[in-house]
Motif scaffolding. Structure first.
Motif, short mmCIF file in Angstrom:
data_model
loop_
_atom_site.label_atom_id
_atom_site.label_comp_id
_atom_site.label_asym_id
_atom_site.label_seq_id
_atom_site.Cartn_x
_atom_site.Cartn_y
_atom_site.Cartn_z
N VAL A 270 0.84 -1.20 0.00
CA VAL A 270 0.00 0.00 0.00
C VAL A 270 0.87 1.25 0.00
O VAL A 270 0.59 2.22 -0.72
CB VAL A 270 -0.96 0.00 1.20
N ARG A 271 1.95 1.23 0.78
CA ARG A 271 2.84 2.39 0.80
C ARG A 271 3.47 2.62 -0.57
O ARG A 271 3.60 3.76 -1.02
CB ARG A 271 3.94 2.20 1.84
N GLU A 272 3.85 1.55 -1.25
CA GLU A 272 4.44 1.69 -2.58
C GLU A 272 3.43 2.25 -3.57
O GLU A 272 3.76 3.10 -4.40
CB GLU A 272 4.97 0.34 -3.06
N VAL A 273 2.19 1.77 -3.48
CA VAL A 273 1.13 2.31 -4.34
C VAL A 273 0.97 3.80 -4.08
O VAL A 273 0.86 4.61 -5.01
CB VAL A 273 -0.20 1.57 -4.10
N GLY A 274 0.97 4.18 -2.80
CA GLY A 274 0.85 5.59 -2.45
C GLY A 274 1.99 6.42 -3.02
O GLY A 274 1.77 7.53 -3.54
N THR A 275 3.20 5.89 -2.94
CA THR A 275 4.36 6.60 -3.46
C THR A 275 4.27 6.76 -4.98
O THR A 275 4.55 7.85 -5.51
CB THR A 275 5.65 5.84 -3.10
N ARG A 276 3.86 5.70 -5.67
CA ARG A 276 3.77 5.77 -7.12
C ARG A 276 2.74 6.80 -7.56
O ARG A 276 2.97 7.57 -8.50
CB ARG A 276 3.42 4.38 -7.68
N TRP A 277 1.59 6.81 -6.90
CA TRP A 277 0.56 7.78 -7.28
C TRP A 277 0.98 9.21 -6.91
O TRP A 277 0.74 10.15 -7.68
CB TRP A 277 -0.78 7.42 -6.65
N LYS A 278 1.62 9.38 -5.77
CA LYS A 278 2.09 10.71 -5.38
C LYS A 278 3.12 11.22 -6.37
O LYS A 278 3.05 12.38 -6.83
CB LYS A 278 2.69 10.66 -3.97
N ASN A 279 4.07 10.39 -6.74
CA ASN A 279 5.13 10.81 -7.66
C ASN A 279 4.62 11.05 -9.07
O ASN A 279 5.27 11.75 -9.86
CB ASN A 279 6.24 9.77 -7.68
N SER A 280 3.46 10.49 -9.40
CA SER A 280 2.91 10.69 -10.75
C SER A 280 2.58 12.15 -11.03
O SER A 280 2.47 12.55 -12.19
CB SER A 280 1.65 9.83 -10.94
N ALA A 281 2.47 12.94 -9.96
CA ALA A 281 2.17 14.36 -10.14
C ALA A 281 3.30 15.09 -10.88
O ALA A 281 3.08 16.14 -11.48
CB ALA A 281 1.94 15.02 -8.78
N ASP A 282 4.51 14.52 -10.86
CA ASP A 282 5.63 15.13 -11.56
C ASP A 282 5.48 15.01 -13.08
O ASP A 282 6.10 15.77 -13.83
CB ASP A 282 6.95 14.45 -11.14
N THR A 283 4.66 14.05 -13.52
CA THR A 283 4.55 13.77 -14.96
C THR A 283 3.15 13.99 -15.50
O THR A 283 2.98 14.44 -16.64
CB THR A 283 4.96 12.31 -15.23
N LEU A 284 2.13 13.67 -14.71
CA LEU A 284 0.74 13.73 -15.16
C LEU A 284 0.00 14.83 -14.42
O LEU A 284 -0.09 14.81 -13.18
CB LEU A 284 0.06 12.38 -14.94
N ALA A 285 -0.56 15.77 -15.16
CA ALA A 285 -1.26 16.91 -14.57
C ALA A 285 -2.53 16.46 -13.84
O ALA A 285 -3.11 15.41 -14.15
CB ALA A 285 -1.61 17.93 -15.65
N ASP A 286 -2.95 17.28 -12.90
CA ASP A 286 -4.13 16.97 -12.10
C ASP A 286 -5.35 16.66 -12.95
O ASP A 286 -6.16 15.79 -12.60
CB ASP A 286 -4.46 18.14 -11.16
N GLY A 287 -5.52 17.37 -14.05
CA GLY A 287 -6.74 17.22 -14.84
C GLY A 287 -6.74 16.04 -15.79
O GLY A 287 -7.77 15.74 -16.40
N GLU A 288 -5.63 15.32 -15.89
CA GLU A 288 -5.57 14.16 -16.79
C GLU A 288 -6.43 13.03 -16.25
O GLU A 288 -6.62 12.87 -15.05
CB GLU A 288 -4.13 13.67 -16.93
N ASP A 289 -6.95 12.20 -17.15
CA ASP A 289 -7.72 11.03 -16.77
C ASP A 289 -6.86 10.10 -15.92
O ASP A 289 -5.68 9.87 -16.23
CB ASP A 289 -8.20 10.31 -18.02
N PHE A 290 -7.44 9.54 -14.87
CA PHE A 290 -6.66 8.72 -13.93
C PHE A 290 -6.10 7.46 -14.58
O PHE A 290 -5.10 6.90 -14.11
CB PHE A 290 -7.49 8.38 -12.69
N ASN A 291 -6.70 7.00 -15.67
CA ASN A 291 -6.18 5.82 -16.35
C ASN A 291 -4.82 6.08 -17.02
O ASN A 291 -4.14 5.13 -17.41
CB ASN A 291 -7.18 5.34 -17.40
N ARG A 292 -4.43 7.34 -17.14
CA ARG A 292 -3.14 7.69 -17.73
C ARG A 292 -1.98 7.13 -16.90
O ARG A 292 -0.85 7.05 -17.41
CB ARG A 292 -3.00 9.21 -17.82
N ILE A 293 -2.21 6.76 -15.66
CA ILE A 293 -1.15 6.20 -14.83
C ILE A 293 -0.52 4.98 -15.51
O ILE A 293 0.64 4.65 -15.29
CB ILE A 293 -1.68 5.82 -13.42
N THR A 294 -1.29 4.32 -16.37
CA THR A 294 -0.78 3.13 -17.06
C THR A 294 0.28 3.46 -18.09
O THR A 294 0.97 2.56 -18.59
CB THR A 294 -1.92 2.37 -17.77
#
Length: 297
Positions: A270-294
């Motif tokens: 769970v902590r790793e998932v949290g870290t990955r989603w938190k760090n995604s802010a460096d690459t994916l803007a807030d308004g992007e569709d959440f599926n872009r994490i893929t």
């Protein structure tokens, strides 16, 4: 229809008229309720009026005229501000009549939800947390999945309202349980997106494209909602149009991490998932569709 058993409810209010709240207001209207709405955003208000939803000039006016009120708001802090203003004597709660039902569909912090409950109970307000899954399309069709928390008798009383909003309704437990369940659900979606993304990346690197493997995966034990729905309808076709943003999923994952810390358990995955989603802010803007994490590897 079950949703038309109106009992004592005549007028339902919806606070928060974005894509979700606007859809819920229209679903309540179809179920036979008199519906009024309020939103502090001029744009959301205009869109609601264009859709045929009556609006009030203030939250106080809405509270005074409604037997039931649905909240569809971005987060716990805004819910608290809407309900109580700067203290527990102001805000929408001060205008709601005793005996009214308040249903919070926000994906929110369970601790904050439980903290709000006593002040509402003192006013005789029946408080239910019922966060939803199904997106704007589900809200508009009245086909949401609902994770419901609250006093069992209050939930039973509110069934006509809940049935107008959701076709899949699950009573989880007392106030706050619904919000806990929704966070667990969204944490799993966030995790499944990461795992599926890397698994499919591995498959393609090994020479087997997603299109050749996904049907078999979905017939096997590796399937998930992400592989069955998100990939075919949002990701593989490059649609990325779920209406649910990176910002919202990051918020929900963060709430799940906070819940983990509150209950005193340490869950490395769970902590790793949290870290990955938190760090995604460096690459994916807030308004992007959440599926872009893929798209991040």
């Amino acid at each position: 229809m079950e949703s038309k058993k109106m009992t004592s409810f005549k007028t339902a209010g919806v606070v928060g008229l974005g894509n979700m709240g606007r859809g819920m207001a229209l679903s309540l209207t179809r179920a036979g309720f008199n519906v009024v709405g309020f939103d502090s955003s001029a744009g959301a208000t205009a869109a609601a009026v264009e859709a045929g939803i009556a609006v009030t000039a203030s939250m106080a006016e809405l509270g005074q005229h409604c037997d039931a009120i649905v909240l569809s708001l971005p987060n716990s802090a805004i819910v608290k501000s809407v309900l109580f203003g700067d203290d527990t004597k102001g805000g929408l709660a001060a205008a709601i009549r005793a005996g009214a039902v308040l249903i919070d569909t926000t994906t929110a912090d369970p601790k904050s939800t439980r903290n709000n409950a006593p002040a509402l109970a003192e006013r005789g307000i029946k408080f239910i947390d019922a966060p939803v899954s199904g997106g704007a399309a589900g809200a508009l069709k009245g086909e949401l999945t609902m994770f419901i928390g609250g006093n069992a008798a209050d939930v039973e009383l509110a069934t006509p309202l809940l049935a107008a909003l959701g076709t899949k309704r699950f009573y989880i437990g007392e106030v706050g349980a619904g919000h806990t369940a929704k966070l667990i659900n969204n944490l799993m979606v966030a995790s499944h997106l990461l795992v599926a993304s890397e698994a499919f990346h591995l498959s393609e690197a090994a020479g087997v494209p997603i299109a050749q493997i996904i049907e078999a995966i979905n017939a096997g034990s590796g399937r998930s909602g992400v592989t069955q729905y998100n990939y075919p309808s949002r990701i593989m076709n490059d649609a990325f149009n779920s209406g649910f943003t990176m910002q919202l999923m990051r918020k929900d994952v963060n709430l799940a991490i906070e819940l983990m810390n509150q209950v005193g358990v340490d869950l490395p995955v769970v902590r790793e998932v949290g870290t990955r989603w938190k760090n995604s802010a460096d690459t994916l803007a807030d308004g992007e569709d959440f599926n872009r994490i893929t798209q991040l590897h």
